[in-house]
Motif scaffolding. Structure first.
Motif, short mmCIF file in Angstrom:
data_model
loop_
_atom_site.label_atom_id
_atom_site.label_comp_id
_atom_site.label_asym_id
_atom_site.label_seq_id
_atom_site.Cartn_x
_atom_site.Cartn_y
_atom_site.Cartn_z
N TYR A 1 0.75 -1.18 -0.04
CA TYR A 1 0.07 -0.07 -0.14
C TYR A 1 0.95 1.28 0.15
N LYS A 2 0.32 2.23 -0.60
CA LYS A 2 0.95 3.75 -0.70
C LYS A 2 -0.02 4.68 -0.79
N GLY A 3 0.10 5.87 -0.02
CA GLY A 3 -0.89 6.69 0.15
C GLY A 3 -0.54 7.90 0.89
N TRP A 4 -1.22 8.84 1.07
CA TRP A 4 -1.01 10.17 1.81
C TRP A 4 -2.38 10.65 2.41
N ILE A 5 -2.24 11.28 3.29
CA ILE A 5 -3.41 12.01 4.36
C ILE A 5 -2.93 13.50 4.43
N THR A 6 -3.66 14.43 3.99
CA THR A 6 -3.37 15.69 4.58
C THR A 6 -4.35 15.87 5.90
N LEU A 7 -3.53 16.31 7.04
CA LEU A 7 -4.09 16.28 8.35
C LEU A 7 -4.61 17.92 8.36
N ILE B 1 4.31 11.77 10.44
CA ILE B 1 3.89 13.15 10.39
C ILE B 1 4.85 14.03 9.90
N ILE B 2 4.69 14.66 8.51
CA ILE B 2 5.65 15.53 8.24
C ILE B 2 4.86 16.93 8.27
N ASN B 3 5.68 18.12 8.94
CA ASN B 3 5.30 19.35 8.97
C ASN B 3 6.01 20.21 7.59
N ILE C 1 1.18 16.38 6.77
CA ILE C 1 1.00 15.24 5.83
C ILE C 1 1.51 14.21 6.41
N LEU C 2 0.60 12.95 6.22
CA LEU C 2 0.91 11.54 6.92
C LEU C 2 1.06 10.65 5.67
N PRO C 3 2.13 10.40 5.24
CA PRO C 3 2.70 9.27 4.15
C PRO C 3 2.28 7.97 4.69
N PRO D 1 -11.34 16.09 11.53
CA PRO D 1 -12.49 15.92 10.62
C PRO D 1 -12.27 16.45 9.38
N ALA D 2 -11.34 17.34 9.20
CA ALA D 2 -11.22 18.02 7.84
C ALA D 2 -10.11 17.28 7.05
N SER D 3 -9.62 16.19 7.63
CA SER D 3 -8.47 15.51 6.85
C SER D 3 -8.96 14.80 5.72
N TYR D 4 -7.94 14.77 4.50
CA TYR D 4 -8.41 13.93 3.47
C TYR D 4 -7.24 13.46 2.87
N GLY D 5 -7.72 12.42 2.04
CA GLY D 5 -6.44 11.85 1.27
C GLY D 5 -6.60 10.26 0.57
#
Length: 128
Positions: A4-10, A45-47, A53-55, A82-86
């Motif tokens: 798996y590979k992905g990203w989430i903007t927190l 978590i990357i700032n 962003i959470l890869p 709650p506003a996170s997306y990815g």
């Protein structure tokens, strides 16, 4: 193999200029993430200029329940931020759909799962 590979903007609130609540929730998430990392998985978590962003990257020998763990993690993120997306793309090479990728989307606190049509079917699009 399961990969798996992905990203989430927190994000807590995309219109909020005060980052206090966001940083509190990021701290909670960081405490949860330490159990998710292993030698075959990576998440941190990357700032980037106060944009978090959470890869999510993993390649495991077998699925062994990681898909449900990942979905639980994403649900947790949707609750506390709650506003996170990815998106997260995954493929189970041993499953009945081994020739396909699937997508998990997090948006507005909800998880949805889709069959991929960009990299799938893996043979012949990305494999010989």
């Amino acid at each position: 193999m399961f990969e798996y590979k992905g990203w989430i903007t927190l994000e807590f609130d995309p219109y909020e200029e005060d980052f206090t609540k966001l940083k509190e929730q990021i701290s909670l998430l960081e405490n949860t993430l330490h159990t998710f990392n292993t030698f075959s998985q990576f998440s941190t978590i990357i700032n980037c200029n106060e944009s978090y962003i959470l890869p999510l990257i993993g390649v495991l020998n077998h699925e062994n329940g990681i898909l449900e763990e990942m979905k639980a993690l994403l649900r947790y993120i949707g609750e506390i931020l709650p506003a996170s997306y990815g998106v997260v793309y995954y493929r189970d090479h041993e499953g009945s759909s081994s020739n396909n990728y699937f997508i998990i989307r997090l948006s507005k606190g909800k998880l949805e799962e889709f069959a991929d049509n960009i990299l799938s079917p893996c043979f012949p699009i990305i494999e010989n």
